[in-house]
Structures are given as structure tokens and as C-alpha cells.
Design a protein around this motif. Structure first.
Motif, PDB file in Angstrom:
ATOM      1  N   VAL A 195     -56.648 -62.792 -26.379  1.00 31.52           N
ATOM      2  CA  VAL A 195     -55.243 -61.958 -26.437  1.00 31.52           C
ATOM      3  C   VAL A 195     -55.213 -61.006 -25.147  1.00 31.52           C
ATOM      4  O   VAL A 195     -54.366 -61.291 -24.420  1.00 31.52           O
ATOM      5  CB  VAL A 195     -54.987 -61.141 -27.705  1.00 31.52           C
ATOM      6  N   GLU A 196     -56.424 -60.375 -24.765  1.00 28.06           N
ATOM      7  CA  GLU A 196     -56.474 -59.841 -23.706  1.00 28.06           C
ATOM      8  C   GLU A 196     -56.453 -60.591 -22.316  1.00 28.06           C
ATOM      9  O   GLU A 196     -55.685 -60.164 -21.437  1.00 28.06           O
ATOM     10  CB  GLU A 196     -57.636 -59.108 -23.476  1.00 28.06           C
ATOM     11  N   ASN A 197     -57.029 -61.859 -22.419  1.00 34.93           N
ATOM     12  CA  ASN A 197     -56.981 -62.786 -21.351  1.00 34.93           C
ATOM     13  C   ASN A 197     -55.606 -63.379 -21.080  1.00 34.93           C
ATOM     14  O   ASN A 197     -55.101 -63.714 -19.842  1.00 34.93           O
ATOM     15  CB  ASN A 197     -58.142 -63.804 -21.430  1.00 34.93           C
ATOM     16  N   ILE A 209     -49.220 -65.327 -26.640  1.00 35.92           N
ATOM     17  CA  ILE A 209     -48.563 -66.342 -25.768  1.00 35.92           C
ATOM     18  C   ILE A 209     -47.023 -66.683 -25.768  1.00 35.92           C
ATOM     19  O   ILE A 209     -46.377 -66.754 -24.830  1.00 35.92           O
ATOM     20  CB  ILE A 209     -48.970 -67.751 -26.327  1.00 35.92           C
ATOM     21  N   VAL A 210     -46.463 -66.588 -26.952  1.00 34.73           N
ATOM     22  CA  VAL A 210     -44.929 -66.559 -27.301  1.00 34.73           C
ATOM     23  C   VAL A 210     -44.305 -65.361 -26.489  1.00 34.73           C
ATOM     24  O   VAL A 210     -43.455 -65.581 -25.572  1.00 34.73           O
ATOM     25  CB  VAL A 210     -44.660 -66.685 -28.675  1.00 34.73           C
ATOM     26  N   GLY A 252     -52.374 -62.801 -17.970  1.00 37.62           N
ATOM     27  CA  GLY A 252     -51.966 -63.895 -17.074  1.00 37.62           C
ATOM     28  C   GLY A 252     -52.925 -64.808 -16.614  1.00 37.62           C
ATOM     29  O   GLY A 252     -52.865 -65.350 -15.757  1.00 37.62           O
ATOM     30  N   LYS A 253     -54.202 -64.821 -17.485  1.00 39.95           N
ATOM     31  CA  LYS A 253     -55.321 -65.877 -17.235  1.00 39.95           C
ATOM     32  C   LYS A 253     -54.998 -67.048 -17.578  1.00 39.95           C
ATOM     33  O   LYS A 253     -55.781 -68.145 -17.283  1.00 39.95           O
ATOM     34  CB  LYS A 253     -56.517 -65.240 -17.352  1.00 39.95           C
ATOM     35  N   GLY A 254     -54.152 -66.902 -18.485  1.00 41.93           N
ATOM     36  CA  GLY A 254     -53.747 -68.600 -19.148  1.00 41.93           C
ATOM     37  C   GLY A 254     -52.621 -69.169 -18.467  1.00 41.93           C
ATOM     38  O   GLY A 254     -52.234 -68.735 -17.412  1.00 41.93           O
ATOM     39  N   ALA A 255     -52.050 -70.270 -19.032  1.00 40.32           N
ATOM     40  CA  ALA A 255     -51.035 -70.804 -18.456  1.00 40.32           C
ATOM     41  C   ALA A 255     -50.300 -71.915 -19.512  1.00 40.32           C
ATOM     42  O   ALA A 255     -50.959 -72.586 -20.207  1.00 40.32           O
ATOM     43  CB  ALA A 255     -51.259 -71.701 -17.061  1.00 40.32           C
ATOM     44  N   LEU A 256     -49.068 -72.268 -19.401  1.00 36.65           N
ATOM     45  CA  LEU A 256     -48.353 -73.228 -20.143  1.00 36.65           C
ATOM     46  C   LEU A 256     -48.520 -74.455 -19.301  1.00 36.65           C
ATOM     47  O   LEU A 256     -48.864 -74.776 -18.180  1.00 36.65           O
ATOM     48  CB  LEU A 256     -46.860 -72.953 -20.281  1.00 36.65           C
ATOM     49  N   TYR A 257     -48.681 -75.639 -19.957  1.00 37.34           N
ATOM     50  CA  TYR A 257     -48.564 -76.905 -19.217  1.00 37.34           C
ATOM     51  C   TYR A 257     -47.094 -76.957 -18.312  1.00 37.34           C
ATOM     52  O   TYR A 257     -46.255 -76.247 -18.942  1.00 37.34           O
ATOM     53  CB  TYR A 257     -48.585 -78.142 -20.311  1.00 37.34           C
ATOM     54  N   MET A 317     -49.649 -75.831 -30.234  1.00 37.23           N
ATOM     55  CA  MET A 317     -49.515 -74.870 -29.215  1.00 37.23           C
ATOM     56  C   MET A 317     -50.821 -75.209 -28.360  1.00 37.23           C
ATOM     57  O   MET A 317     -50.588 -75.594 -27.128  1.00 37.23           O
ATOM     58  CB  MET A 317     -49.981 -73.530 -29.772  1.00 37.23           C
ATOM     59  N   ASP A 318     -52.292 -75.217 -28.614  1.00 36.39           N
ATOM     60  CA  ASP A 318     -53.162 -75.335 -27.796  1.00 36.39           C
ATOM     61  C   ASP A 318     -53.439 -77.024 -27.527  1.00 36.39           C
ATOM     62  O   ASP A 318     -53.481 -77.709 -28.494  1.00 36.39           O
ATOM     63  CB  ASP A 318     -54.473 -74.908 -28.768  1.00 36.39           C
ATOM     64  N   GLY A 319     -53.582 -77.066 -26.102  1.00 34.32           N
ATOM     65  CA  GLY A 319     -53.471 -78.324 -25.615  1.00 34.32           C
ATOM     66  C   GLY A 319     -52.442 -79.161 -25.558  1.00 34.32           C
ATOM     67  O   GLY A 319     -52.422 -80.351 -25.329  1.00 34.32           O
TER      68      GLY A 319
END
Length: 219
Positions: A82-84, A124-125, A88-93, A9-11
Motif C-alpha cells: 500500500v505504501e509503495n 490502487i483504485v 507512485g512506485k507502481g503503474a497500470l498497464y 487486477m494483478d497482472g
């Protein structure tokens, strides 16, 4: 012959970098409020050990702190991650969903095996609707040894996997593939290291390359 793809998942799928610094700063601000930290946030140190299970992260980042403080820190960090994610502060590649759709259309099975905790992975999922393509997501949290190879072994056993690959950016992913007789595909992404990628069977710079590699992996 059907093939199975086990993704880190990560990276690999999730651009952890987008929420890592933010969440880590939040966490060390929390430690400062408890008078348990009085210097800069050790972001560079965390980058170096990115990919190891969180208990080992806190042993490295907080070597002189008690287990109680490490556990409090772990819980707070997870909460901030989790809150971030949910905000919506994350992103998929790029192209994750396109590649997943392609693999599914070609009768491939998709799984996720991560050193992340269950609640984090679920966030994330759920946020990105990955269950549309992913059969099941597995956390290292459910493996007593905290060993990625053992996690992949459990997935192989549960789903009677015979052919396929493990796709990830770190040595733990590469070793997990090789120790389970699967193809090791290294992702030359944000947290990857050349000395680790050199041990992979194949290396990609973009997930879209998996489309071209599909026939080769099945050989």
C-alpha cells in the motif's frame, strides 16, 4: 445488448511486478530482523504462484513457520504494498484508462474481481481514480471459499449480469469465466503461462485489443 466486463487486477490492470520485488524484499528484511529468515528472498517462488490468495502464498513461502508468523508477515507485506502504491512506485498497464473509457462509452459495465485484499485494491483504485469507470471492486477477502469462481458468481448475482467476459492473466480467471457462463479472455502479460492461456476463449497481448473484440464478445 449491454455487456459486463469483470477484470482481474494483478497482472491484468496493475503492473504488480513494479512493486512486488520491492515489497517482498522489505517483508523478508522484516522477517530477518525477527530472526525468522536467513536466506534469499523467494521472489521466483512467489512469481510461480502469483494470483493465489495471500494466505496460500504464505503457506507456500513459509511452510515451516507458524500461523502467527504468517499473519504478521501478511500484514507487513500488505502495509509495504500500500505504501509503495501511494508513493507512485507502481503503474497500470498501458491503455487501461483508454480501454475503460471506450467500454463505458459503449454502454458496458466494468467491475474488478481480485485475489488481492480490500485495502490493497482500494489503494490502487484511489491512486489511479479507477472509480471513474469501475462500478465496484471486489476482493476475494469477502468470499469464504477464497475461490475466484465464487467471487465472480457473487458479482453476477448482485448485478444480474447475463452477458460479458472475465479478463485476466491466470487460470483462476479463465475458470471463473467458464464456470459462470462468461467469455474467458486471457491476458498474455507478465505472469501469464501458456498452458493456462490455452484454455481461454480468447487471448490478448494488449488491452487495446478489447476494442476490436467487443462485437465478437457480444455474439
Amino acid at each position: 445488448m449491454s455487456q459486463s466486463f469483470i477484470f482481474d487486477m494483478d497482472g491484468t490492470l496493475f503492473q504488480t511486478d513494479k512493486i512486488l520485488e520491492l515489497s517482498l524484499n522489505d517483508t523478508f528484511d522484516y522477517l530477518r530482523s525477527l530472526n525468522e529468515w536467513n536466506t534469499v528472498t523467494p521472489i521466483d517462488t512467489y512469481r510461480e504462484i502469483m494470483g493465489v490468495p495471500l494466505p496460500k502464498v504464505w503457506e507456500a513461502l513459509l511452510p515451516n513457520h507458524s500461523n502467527e508468523i504468517r499473519e504478521k508477515t501478511d500484514a507487513y507485506f500488505l502495509q509495504r504494498l500500500v505504501e509503495n502504491i501511494k508513493s507512485g512506485k507502481g503503474a497500470l498497464y498501458p491503455d487501461v484508462k483508454e480501454v475503460f473509457s471506450y467500454l463505458k462509452e459503449n454502454n458496458c459495465s466494468i467491475y474488478i474481481a481480485s485475489n488481492g485484499l480490500t485495502e490493497y485494491l482500494k489503494a490502487i483504485v484511489t491512486y489511479y481514480n479507477l472509480d471513474t469507470w469501475v462500478i465496484e471492486t471486489f476482493s476475494i477477502q469477502h468470499i469464504e471459499t477464497l475461490d475466484k469462481s465464487d467471487l465472480v458468481k457473487s458479482i453476477k448475482k448482485k448485478y444480474s449480469i447475463k452477458n460479458g467476459a472475465v479478463i485476466g492473466d491466470r487460470l483462476s480467471d479463465i475458470n471463473a469465466a467458464k464456470e459462470n457462463d462468461l467469455v474467458a479472455i486471457g491476458c498474455n502479460f507478465d505472469f501469464a503461462r501458456d498452458d493456462e492461456l490455452s484454455q481461454a476463449d480468447l487471448v490478448i497481448d494488449d488491452l487495446l485489443e478489447l476494442k476490436e473484440l467487443l462485437p465478437k464478445i457480444g455474439e
